[in-house]
Design an enzyme around this catalytic site. Structure first.
Site, PDB file in Angstrom:
ATOM      1  N   GLY A 210     -21.912  25.883 -18.095  1.00 32.32           N
ATOM      2  CA  GLY A 210     -22.099  24.643 -19.951  1.00 32.32           C
ATOM      3  C   GLY A 210     -22.116  25.840 -21.377  1.00 32.32           C
ATOM      4  N   ASN A 211     -22.208  25.584 -22.460  1.00 33.09           N
ATOM      5  CA  ASN A 211     -22.844  26.067 -23.564  1.00 33.09           C
ATOM      6  C   ASN A 211     -23.797  25.514 -24.112  1.00 33.09           C
ATOM      7  OD1 ASN A 211     -22.003  24.017 -25.285  1.00 33.09           O
ATOM      8  ND2 ASN A 211     -20.021  24.512 -23.973  1.00 33.09           N
ATOM      9  N   TYR A 212     -24.156  26.311 -25.818  1.00 36.02           N
ATOM     10  CA  TYR A 212     -24.997  26.270 -25.988  1.00 36.02           C
ATOM     11  C   TYR A 212     -25.786  25.008 -26.924  1.00 36.02           C
ATOM     12  CZ  TYR A 212     -27.096  30.035 -24.714  1.00 36.02           C
ATOM     13  OH  TYR A 212     -27.694  31.548 -24.363  1.00 36.02           O
ATOM     14  N   SER A 213     -24.105  24.076 -27.168  1.00 31.23           N
ATOM     15  CA  SER A 213     -24.165  23.325 -28.461  1.00 31.23           C
ATOM     16  C   SER A 213     -25.116  21.590 -27.654  1.00 31.23           C
ATOM     17  CB  SER A 213     -22.416  22.416 -27.605  1.00 31.23           C
ATOM     18  OG  SER A 213     -22.320  20.965 -28.684  1.00 31.23           O
TER      19      SER A 213
END
Ligand code: CTP
Length: 400
Positions: A210-213
């Site tokens: 995933g990512n930090y968005s």
């Protein structure tokens, strides 16, 4: 809010005509243009010279200019204005307006006006309460005119009650409020697709890439569009953000593939799409059915590229659709953004650089540069994400 707006100010013959001077001064101070029309009787209460000096335009009273005989076109004036204000509006003039008695330039212009009309009545207490005045005001309201009601207070006659014209400051506040509301609905009837948040690409039943968005930027854009009257389909990856406006239809997705499916299905029905999601570029080639065990010193997960959703929409985009992308860059920001704009066939790209403090993921602020197809670059200052959403939607609105 009133900057650049064009107003016709109709001044009719009552003692409150003196307040027209201050009203003009305040409107001009706001950056509005004011063309004053007076009835013959109004000239007895305040001189045209005073009003002409303040409005920086000649005052019009007659159908013909008495000096050169030129025709003062009420039709042209009615089309020119963004708003017509009648202040003060006497019982006599309101009676004529309600009944179409077009015996002077002011009333003929009123009948020709296509813009909103604001009426600030001014008269004595008993005149204001007379059934004919009440009936005329109701008729004017039924025509869609806005009545700026007189407040209570001491009247010129010495009587105390309702009837004196609203103060110019409050009339200006009323107009500002009106145009703010109107501008806020500049996207009525439009439909947009917004993608937001991260995607989760499953590795096994308990792990993902995933990512930090956080989804904050995309949700703020969806809310801004909806608050201005548009219907919004918001395709969101996992995000704790909440939708507030009922005009936003939220579709929750998990992976890039699910996001692509929802966006591609919904895009044709819209006037455009704003791709604010941080979509994973790669997803595991194989997803393990069972939890991957810690057995080896090294673990290699093979990845395959996901669908580039923005590029897919760019390929099917119709001439009347607008496609907006985002670029979050750590280096060579502008060059990378221009490259993405072209590759994905976007109308404009919103660049935020991680080199700028306060920009990017999981913060409430953002600092953007908008780059369009013609390589025009507009830099914005560091702002709250809600204000950034407003800037982006304003830019989009100009292209519609
Ligand atoms: N985007 C998308 N689908 C993807 C990847 C990106 O729709 N699979 C969209 C994003 O929502 C954003 C724009 O494309 O509006 C640019 O995203 P970004 O990740 O910066 O660009 P990429 O093309 O993936 O380039 P890179 O990751 O190599 O910088």
């Amino acid at each position: 809010m009133l900057k650049g707006k064009k107003f016709i100010l109709g001044v009719t013959g009552g003692i409150a005509a003196y307040k027209a001077a201050n009203l003009i001064r305040l409107l001009v101070k706001e950056g509005a243009e004011v063309q004053v029309l007076m009835t013959k009787l109004a000239k007895e209460f305040i001189t045209p010279l005073t009003l002409a000096t303040l409005s920086k335009r000649p005052i019009l009273v007659d159908f013909f200019n008495p000096e050169n005989g030129a025709w003062n076109s009420h039709v042209d004036m009615g089309l020119w204005a963004d708003g017509m204000i009648i202040a003060p509006a006497t019982a006599n003039s309101m009676g004529k307006m309600a009944n179409g008695v077009a015996d002077n330039l002011l009333i003929t212009t009123y009948l020709s006006a296509r813009c909103p009309v604001f009426i600030a009545p001014a008269m004595d207490l008993d005149m204001y309460q007379h059934p004919s005045t009440i009936k005329n005001i109701e008729t004017l309201k039924s025509y869609g005119n806005f009545i700026i009601e007189p407040p209570s207070g001491e009247l010129a006659s010495g009587l105390i009650g309702k009837g004196r014209m609203e103060e110019p400051e409050n009339i200006v506040a009323y107009l500002k409020d009106h145009f703010r509301q109107e501008e806020k609905h500049d996207l009525e009837g439009k439909h947009f697709l917004v993608s937001a948040g991260p995607t989760h690409e499953k590795i096994d039943p308990v792990r993902f890439i995933g990512n930090y968005s956080s989804g904050k930027m995309g949700f703020a854009i969806a809310e801004e569009l909806a608050s201005r009257g548009a219907n919004v389909t918001l395709v969101s990856g996992p995000s704790s953000q909440k939708v507030k406006n009922a005009k936003v239809k939220r579709i929750d997705v998990l992976s890039a593939a699910e996001m692509a499916k929802a966006c591609i299905e919904n895009f044709p029905q819209t006037d455009g799409a704003i791709m604010a999601a941080a979509v994973a570029d790669y997803t595991p080639l194989h997803r393990a059915d069972k939890k991957v065990k810690r057995e080896k010193d090294e673990l290699h997960i093979e990845l395959k590229a996901t669908v580039d959703i923005a590029a897919a929409l760019g390929k099917v985009k119709e001439a009347n659709q607008i496609l907006v992308g985002f670029a979050l860059e750590t280096n060579d920001a502008k060059a990378n953004a221009v490259n993405k704009l072209q590759k994905k066939n976007l109308d404009f790209i919103v660049l935020n650089s991680l080199e700028d403090e306060g920009a990017g993921f999981n913060v409430d602020t953002n600092k953007i540069t908008i780059i369009d197809k013609g390589n025009k670059q507009t830099d914005y200052s560091l702002k709250n994400k809600l204000e950034v959403a407003e800037d982006i939607v304003n830019y989009l609105h100009k292209l519609l």
